[in-house]
Write a protein that holds these residues in place. Structure first.
Motif, PDB file in Angstrom:
ATOM      1  N   GLN A   1     -54.034  87.049-130.459  1.00 24.95           N
ATOM      2  CA  GLN A   1     -53.065  86.741-131.516  1.00 24.95           C
ATOM      3  C   GLN A   1     -52.787  85.255-131.549  1.00 24.95           C
ATOM      4  OE1 GLN A   1     -49.502  89.101-131.569  1.00 24.95           O
ATOM      5  NE2 GLN A   1     -48.853  88.245-133.515  1.00 24.95           N
TER       6      GLN A   1
ATOM      7  N   GLU B   1     -51.914  90.599-139.203  1.00 26.67           N
ATOM      8  CA  GLU B   1     -50.571  90.983-138.762  1.00 26.67           C
ATOM      9  C   GLU B   1     -49.680  91.066-139.998  1.00 26.67           C
ATOM     10  OE1 GLU B   1     -48.131  88.159-136.790  1.00 26.67           O
ATOM     11  OE2 GLU B   1     -47.123  89.663-135.583  1.00 26.67           O
TER      12      GLU B   1
ATOM     13  N   HIS C   1     -42.071  86.570-141.275  1.00 26.71           N
ATOM     14  CA  HIS C   1     -42.981  86.956-142.368  1.00 26.71           C
ATOM     15  C   HIS C   1     -42.208  86.958-143.691  1.00 26.71           C
ATOM     16  CE1 HIS C   1     -46.418  88.788-139.888  1.00 26.71           C
ATOM     17  NE2 HIS C   1     -45.579  88.224-139.027  1.00 26.71           N
TER      18      HIS C   1
ATOM     19  N   HIS D   1     -43.394  94.379-135.731  1.00 28.99           N
ATOM     20  CA  HIS D   1     -42.462  94.029-136.819  1.00 28.99           C
ATOM     21  C   HIS D   1     -41.923  95.308-137.439  1.00 28.99           C
ATOM     22  CE1 HIS D   1     -43.061  89.686-136.723  1.00 28.99           C
ATOM     23  NE2 HIS D   1     -44.291  89.963-136.368  1.00 28.99           N
TER      24      HIS D   1
ATOM     25  N   HIS E   1     -46.619  92.063-129.603  1.00 27.91           N
ATOM     26  CA  HIS E   1     -45.515  91.291-128.995  1.00 27.91           C
ATOM     27  C   HIS E   1     -44.246  92.132-128.827  1.00 27.91           C
ATOM     28  CE1 HIS E   1     -44.166  90.521-133.099  1.00 27.91           C
ATOM     29  NE2 HIS E   1     -45.067  89.586-133.342  1.00 27.91           N
TER      30      HIS E   1
END
Ligand code: ZN
Length: 389
Positions: free
Chosen positions: A52, A125, A139, A193, A214
């Motif tokens: 990533q 992502e 984002h 997310h 993450h």
């Protein structure tokens, strides 16, 4: 090429001999034979693998105008940090923007053998993530949307099948169907997310999701103590988890607990670095979003507590993991090389020092007292591409 050092945290000085881009032999150092790289005081590890990374050293993979020359420049700069293979990561954006960024990477791989060797897949992502503040992170809200298999297939076409990871939130209706299709197509679905319920997390894992992106970040600032989406992912043994161990994304106590519960075997270290990594403090762009790098090297959306990627380098992630948790140096190196390669199904080529594997190595000095890892040289395909010795 003959590289000499202790392998990982081991005690025996070893020679790693490469020929034709592959590791040919590994044996105790022959004192009568001179080595090309390293020697006493050096350690050897596989080249680091980062699944990533949004950009590096001023180059943004999320800028539609980024060209091959810039992508190759970033690849070469990453050698200084020990990274020899990575998944450039494209975040949430419009359909066209994501397609353009993917095309830039594919063209760069066509034009540059160096980048083609380094790119072990593209990580998309988003954009099928939560729209909520907190889970959405940095984002852009206007582009976060429900999973759309047709859209994804068009990107995969533009990528010539090289999208290997998609991070999404299973909170959307239709997410389970999407996960099943992606898993069947050999794409690694990662949960991230997300504002999903524990039941939705469990359903996603049953449908084939394999990774938590993450873990502990891209989440609400406040959540129910239990049950919640963090405990559910930690407890699910079908899910690997990636962690950003930069001292800002997760407190040391959380890194320690997360690694103990997920286990080294399913842990992966990522940088989640943005273009500002390798650069001084200041204002930078992450796609179209402005972000600030503070003097303490924390990356946030200006005026908010929300983190927006990192300026972490993988060698630091290894060192900080040893510092914060009870992971050994070997454990941390495993989570930064072999584990990501294994998740991606390329462990037969990358991420370990064994005869027949690609000769991607780092030589480094390890300061145990201060938990500092200093990359002294990087070898790609049997050739020394960076040396500070
Ligand atoms: Zn993220």
């Amino acid at each position: 090429m003959r590289a000499r050092g202790k392998i990982g945290a081991g005690e025996k000085t070893t020679d790693v001999i490469a020929a034709g881009g592959r590791i040919e032999e590994i044996h105790p150092a022959g004192l009568s034979q001179a080595c090309d790289l390293g020697g006493e005081g050096f350690r050897i590890a596989p080249g680091l693998v980062d699944i990533q990374i949004n950009g590096y050293d001023g180059v943004d993979f999320n800028d539609a105008d980024t060209d091959t020359e810039q992508i190759v420049a970033a690849t070469r700069q990453l050698w200084r940090t020990g990274v020899t293979a990575f998944c450039p990561t494209i975040i949430t954006g419009s359909f066209d923007h994501i397609a353009k960024c993917i095309s830039n990477l594919v063209r760069a791989a066509d034009e540059s053998p160096e980048f083609a060797r380094a790119m072990i897949g593209i990580h998309v992502e988003g954009p099928f993530i939560s729209t909520e503040d907190g889970p959405r992170g940095a984002h852009p809200k206007q582009h976060a949307r429900p999973p759309d298999w047709n859209e994804f297939q068009k990107w995969q076409g533009a990528a010539r099948g090289q999208i290997r990871i998609i991070t999404l939130s299973p909170e959307w209706p239709g997410a389970i169907d999407f996960i099943e299709r992606a898993a069947a197509a050999g794409v690694i679905v990662a949960i991230g997310h997300t504002a999903a319920t524990p039941a939705q997390i469990a359903d996603a894992a049953r449908a084939g999701a394999r990774l938590s992106t993450h873990l502990g970040n891209g989440s609400h600032a406040k959540i129910d103590r239990h049950p919640n989406y963090i405990w559910e992912q930690l407890a699910n043994d079908d899910l690997w988890a990636s962690f950003i161990v930069d001292g800002h994304h997760l407190p040391p106590s959380v890194v320690k607990c997360f690694l103990r519960s997920k286990g080294v075997a399913r842990g992966i270290l990522v940088s989640d670095a943005i273009a500002a990594a390798g650069k001084p403090a200041g204002r930078y762009k992450l796609g179209n979003v402005e972000v600030e790098v503070t003097p303490a090297r924390r990356v946030c959306l200006p005026g908010t507590p929300y983190l927006a990627g990192s300026v972490l380098e993988m060698h630091e992630a290894v060192a900080k993991t040893v510092q914060y948790s009870d992971a050994t140096l070997d454990d941390a190196l495993l989570m930064a090389s072999h584990n990501p390669a294994k998740l991606l199904g390329v462990a037969g080529q990358f991420g370990s020092i064994e005869a027949g594997r690609r000769a991607d190595l780092i030589l480094f000095r390890w300061d145990d007292e201060n938990s500092a890892l200093d990359v002294a040289a990087t070898v790609v395909n049997g050739e020394t591409v960076f040396a500070a010795i």
